[in-house]
Design a protein around this motif. Structure first.
Motif, mmCIF file in Angstrom:
data_model
loop_
_atom_site.group_PDB
_atom_site.id
_atom_site.type_symbol
_atom_site.label_atom_id
_atom_site.label_comp_id
_atom_site.label_asym_id
_atom_site.label_seq_id
_atom_site.Cartn_x
_atom_site.Cartn_y
_atom_site.Cartn_z
ATOM 1 N N ALA A 256 0.842 -1.202 0.000
ATOM 2 C CA ALA A 256 0.000 0.000 0.000
ATOM 3 C C ALA A 256 0.880 1.255 0.000
ATOM 4 O O ALA A 256 2.090 1.195 0.254
ATOM 5 C CB ALA A 256 -0.921 -0.009 1.229
ATOM 6 N N ALA A 257 0.235 2.377 -0.242
ATOM 7 C CA ALA A 257 0.957 3.652 -0.356
ATOM 8 C C ALA A 257 1.690 4.020 0.935
ATOM 9 O O ALA A 257 2.700 4.726 0.903
ATOM 10 C CB ALA A 257 -0.014 4.768 -0.745
ATOM 11 N N ASP A 258 1.207 3.530 2.065
ATOM 12 C CA ASP A 258 1.884 3.848 3.338
ATOM 13 C C ASP A 258 2.995 2.865 3.665
ATOM 14 O O ASP A 258 3.650 2.992 4.710
ATOM 15 C CB ASP A 258 0.863 3.885 4.494
ATOM 16 C CG ASP A 258 0.366 2.490 4.887
ATOM 17 O OD1 ASP A 258 -0.218 2.359 5.978
ATOM 18 O OD2 ASP A 258 0.542 1.543 4.079
ATOM 19 N N GLY A 259 3.219 1.867 2.805
ATOM 20 C CA GLY A 259 4.279 0.891 3.031
ATOM 21 C C GLY A 259 3.817 -0.377 3.720
ATOM 22 O O GLY A 259 4.614 -1.264 4.020
ATOM 23 N N SER A 260 2.501 -0.493 3.977
ATOM 24 C CA SER A 260 1.966 -1.757 4.510
ATOM 25 C C SER A 260 2.152 -2.849 3.460
ATOM 26 O O SER A 260 1.934 -2.620 2.282
ATOM 27 C CB SER A 260 0.477 -1.629 4.844
ATOM 28 O OG SER A 260 0.274 -0.664 5.848
ATOM 29 N N VAL A 261 2.515 -4.058 3.920
ATOM 30 C CA VAL A 261 2.869 -5.139 2.998
ATOM 31 C C VAL A 261 1.951 -6.335 3.196
ATOM 32 O O VAL A 261 1.941 -6.943 4.277
ATOM 33 C CB VAL A 261 4.332 -5.589 3.224
ATOM 34 C CG1 VAL A 261 4.675 -6.782 2.324
ATOM 35 C CG2 VAL A 261 5.295 -4.436 2.966
ATOM 36 N N ALA A 262 1.191 -6.661 2.154
ATOM 37 C CA ALA A 262 0.393 -7.896 2.167
ATOM 38 C C ALA A 262 1.247 -9.001 1.568
ATOM 39 O O ALA A 262 1.792 -8.847 0.471
ATOM 40 C CB ALA A 262 -0.876 -7.738 1.360
ATOM 41 N N ASN A 263 1.393 -10.086 2.309
ATOM 42 C CA ASN A 263 2.164 -11.219 1.825
ATOM 43 C C ASN A 263 1.601 -12.493 2.433
ATOM 44 O O ASN A 263 0.701 -12.453 3.287
ATOM 45 C CB ASN A 263 3.652 -11.051 2.164
ATOM 46 C CG ASN A 263 4.529 -12.018 1.379
ATOM 47 O OD1 ASN A 263 4.477 -12.084 0.160
ATOM 48 N ND2 ASN A 263 5.317 -12.802 2.105
ATOM 49 N N LYS A 264 2.151 -13.630 2.006
ATOM 50 C CA LYS A 264 1.637 -14.912 2.487
ATOM 51 C C LYS A 264 1.433 -14.925 3.990
ATOM 52 O O LYS A 264 2.296 -14.444 4.735
ATOM 53 C CB LYS A 264 2.619 -16.017 2.086
ATOM 54 C CG LYS A 264 2.206 -17.425 2.438
ATOM 55 C CD LYS A 264 0.828 -17.808 1.929
ATOM 56 C CE LYS A 264 0.662 -17.508 0.502
ATOM 57 N NZ LYS A 264 -0.754 -17.531 0.038
ATOM 58 N N VAL A 265 0.336 -15.516 4.430
ATOM 59 C CA VAL A 265 0.036 -15.575 5.857
ATOM 60 C C VAL A 265 1.215 -16.205 6.602
ATOM 61 O O VAL A 265 1.809 -17.171 6.146
ATOM 62 C CB VAL A 265 -1.274 -16.368 6.110
ATOM 63 C CG1 VAL A 265 -1.153 -17.818 5.671
ATOM 64 C CG2 VAL A 265 -1.705 -16.239 7.558
ATOM 65 N N GLY A 266 1.571 -15.595 7.717
ATOM 66 C CA GLY A 266 2.770 -16.011 8.444
ATOM 67 C C GLY A 266 3.895 -15.008 8.314
ATOM 68 O O GLY A 266 4.899 -15.080 9.043
#
Ligand SMILES: CSC[C@H]1O[C@H](OP(=O)(O)O)[C@H](O)[C@@H]1O
Length: 380
Positions: A256-266
């Motif tokens: 996301a624009a704020d640097g939040s990172v969605a990645n594989k659970v865990g």
């Protein structure tokens, strides 16, 4: 329609792993995918002739991994155009196949925009189909180039943060040639370290429930002759406690624009462990994974997958796509919580490495320039 065929031909990739390719046999163009649900037991290729076959391949993770999903999405639009199907409907169905990896939308939209622009210029359907294919091929090539540049930038960052030689890297899920037009994202950094003799150990999280680490990253590490050790996800904490991890390297599905990172659970628990133990937590992802239009982590849609993936164990070659096909590991009727991803806040991310270099520390302000170029990359 999709057909399985035993893998044939030579190894087209530096690491010897074919992930995706476009072919034009006499009976019409096809998209050929290495079926990742069959690895490591079997190297079987899936031949797709229409968008519905590709959608099923995406949903079953026969083809997976954010950058590769983008490439596959673009080729899927080109396939629909080349075979005279409804391109708008094909683009919509492919884009909706999985919600979290922004790359899928980027790839589909780039090929569709090229198709529509050619029609708007007065091109005939064949010219428009050719334009969509050119857009897909361009994205494929650009991703391979991005992978090589991320590997170099990531290794330089590791050497800067960890002076003194052999790096012990923990990675999660699979981020190698099986997710990329090149040699991957985070895994490509570890591979680059290996090639110059600075990978002391690659710790490979098995990555429940679909075991992308055990089945795919171990497969890639073995093919590349890397020093790797597999571990259960819940053993990672004891490795940190023992001082055995010098850095965590992971990929991403949407930043996301704020640097939040969605990645594989865990991934989020690893970020918390890394922070607690003073270990760098590094995210490696191309510009096509950065989404300027998603403002923060709370705005990222996290894919929820079916519970049977948790309550049953399925052998890679079993080709199970529904409940009851695997070996139960929980009582019949057990409800399961199965998010495919989690979100790591920017304050727990040491650096984000793209093909342009490393952004550290991570914040919306620090990412502003990268977001601008990500928007340009999405436009093609
Ligand atoms: C660097 S993209 C690979 C990325 O995609 C994986 O998810 P999935 O296997 O469900 O496609 C995982 O999040 C990896 O980090």
């Amino acid at each position: 329609m999709a057909d399985h065929q035993a893998r044939s031909g030579g190894d087209e990739r530096p690491s010897g792993i074919p992930a995706i390719r476009w072919e034009e046999p006499p009976e019409g163009p096809v998209l050929v995918l290495l079926d990742q649900t069959r690895l490591p037991a079997e190297e079987v290729e899936l031949v797709c002739t229409d968008a519905s076959a590709l959608v099923e391949a995406i949903r079953s993770l026969a083809v997976r991994g954010a950058p590769l999903l983008g490439i596959a999405g673009a080729y899927g639009v080109a396939l629909a155009a080349a075979r005279g199907f409804d391109v708008s409907e094909a683009a919509r169905s492919i884009e909706e196949a999985r919600p979290t990896a922004v790359n899928l939308s980027v790839g589909v939209r780039r090929a569709r925009a090229a198709h529509e622009a050619e029609l708007a210029r007065g091109g005939d359907p064949a010219a428009a189909a050719a334009a969509a294919l050119t857009a897909a091929r361009t994205l494929h090539r650009q991703d391979a180039e991005a992978s090589a540049r991320m590997a170099a930038h990531g290794l330089a960052l590791l050497d800067e943060l960890l002076p003194g030689g052999g790096h012990r890297i923990l990675t999660h899920c699979n981020t190698g040639a099986l997710v990329s037009g090149g040699e991957g994202t985070a895994f490509a950094v570890a591979l680059a370290a290996h090639r110059v003799g600075r990978l002391r150990r690659l710790w490979v999280d098995e990555t429940r429930p679909l075991l992308q680490g055990a089945r795919l990253t171990a497969y890639e590490a073995a093919r590349n002759g890397m020093a790797y050790t597999l571990l259960t996800d819940n053993a990672a904490g004891s490795l940190f406690a023992a001082g055995e991890v010098d850095a965590v390297l992971i990929g991403a599905d949407r930043i996301a624009a704020d640097g939040s990172v969605a990645n594989k659970v865990g991934s989020y628990p690893l970020a918390v462990l890394a922070r607690h133990h003073g270990v760098p937590f590094i995210v490696v992802a191309p510009l096509t994974t950065i989404d300027p239009d998603t403002l923060d982590g709370a705005s990222i849609e996290v894919e929820q997958r079916p519970g049977f993936e948790v309550t049953e164990v399925v052998a890679p070659q079993a080709q199970v796509t529904g409940p009851g096909g695997g070996i139960p590991v929980a009582p019949l009727g057990t409800q399961a919580y199965n998010p495919a991803f989690d979100v790591t806040p920017p304050e727990l991310v040491t650096a984000i490495v793209t093909e342009e270099g490393a952004v550290t520390p991570v914040s919306g302000e620090a990412l502003a320039g990268v977001c601008k170029r990500a928007r340009e990359a999405a436009a093609g």
